[in-house]
Write an enzyme that holds these catalytic residues in place. Structure first.
Site, mmCIF file in Angstrom:
data_model
loop_
_atom_site.group_PDB
_atom_site.id
_atom_site.type_symbol
_atom_site.label_atom_id
_atom_site.label_comp_id
_atom_site.label_asym_id
_atom_site.label_seq_id
_atom_site.Cartn_x
_atom_site.Cartn_y
_atom_site.Cartn_z
ATOM 1 C CB SER A 1 -0.937 0.014 1.212
ATOM 2 O OG SER A 1 -0.191 -0.047 2.421
ATOM 3 C CB ILE A 2 4.109 2.163 1.510
ATOM 4 C CG1 ILE A 2 3.627 1.890 2.935
ATOM 5 C CG2 ILE A 2 5.054 3.358 1.490
ATOM 6 C CD1 ILE A 2 4.725 1.501 3.900
#
Length: 279
Positions: free
Chosen positions: A16-17
């Site tokens: 997700s980063i």
């Protein structure tokens, strides 16, 4: 003459980063801005994924012997692998579903690196491993309590110390495989206010993303200087040229010839390009 490549691809692979890196102020969007007209920044981020799950999609993201493989790949995984294993006080087993043991994590990173190598075939292999940033487990637990209804007396399912172990493991894999590593974890942790670089203890704010972008660009300059973007005012043949002539360089008296010369020069090996002419 080499094959004309409009713009090389820079592929961002991760969790997700990485997936969220194209948001306003994100580190991926910063790279896309920096590489205007010199490279296409491609997003392959998968929220919630760990290295085990990412290994399942490697043939699709990095097909072997791809005709036009990415010119550079970043790999940032480990934030979810560092999810603590059960049992956790007042937490269901499901709270640990993303956990990957440390030795498997290292093996998975090697598998990912090998898939990228097979994808590139005979083309240059340029990879940057990236350590996961630290986790502010107190802020993360508070977020989970308020957002997901986790009991206030429950153990957090992530901890700073455990994520640090995975960051060190990533550095170890990089050292063993000769792969440059962007140490995002240390870049955050060395700042006295590092906790303020996260929105929820896990995902970076715009300020945190700025730190990541700065570290990635510095690593490209150090390890793959030929992948730095050029510009009209910095037409170094050792950097990526513009896809087509800058408007200030267009010869209005010979427009077709101007574009033809640009494409021909861009197709030449770097050492044969003139530093005195703008691409």
């Amino acid at each position: 003459m080499d094959k004309f490549v409009l713009r090389p691809r820079l592929l961002l692979f991760g969790d997700s980063i990485t997936q969220q890196s194209f948001k306003a102020g994100g580190w991926g969007s910063t790279l896309a801005d920096v590489y205007q007209r010199t490279g296409d920044v491609q997003l392959r981020g998968y929220s919630g994924y760990n290295t085990r799950w990412c290994c399942q999609i490697l043939p699709y993201v990095f097909p072997p012997d791809e005709l036009e493989p990415p010119a550079l790949v970043t790999v940032m995984l480990g934030a979810n692998d560092a999810n603590l294993p059960p049992p956790l006080k007042n937490q269901p087993v499901e709270a640990s579903r993303q956990h990957v043991p440390i030795e498997e994590y290292k093996a998975n990173l090697r598998t990912i690196l090998n898939a990228i190598k097979l994808c590139c075939g005979t083309r240059p292999l340029r990879v940057l491993l990236m350590t996961p940033p630290p986790c502010d487990h107190i802020a993360w637990k508070n977020f989970c309590v308020s957002t997901y209804g986790v009991p206030e007396d429950a153990d957090p399912n992530r901890r700073f110390e455990n994520t640090e172990v995975y960051a060190k493991a990533c550095l170890e894999v990089g050292s063993q495989t000769g792969t440059p590593v962007v140490d995002v974890h240390s870049a955050f942790a060395k700042r006295s206010n590092w906790q303020e670089l996260f929105s929820d203890g896990l995902h970076p704010t715009a300020a945190g993303d700025a730190v990541i972008a700065e570290e990635v660009l510095a690593a490209i300059k150090k390890h793959y200087p030929e992948m730095q973007p050029s510009s009209f005012f910095d037409p170094s043949p050792q950097k990526l040229p513009l896809d087509f002539p800058d408007h200030k360089a267009v010869d209005v008296g010979d427009v077709p010839g101007c574009f033809k010369r640009h494409i021909e020069k861009k197709s030449l090996p770097r050492e044969q390009r003139s530093e005195n002419e703008n691409l």
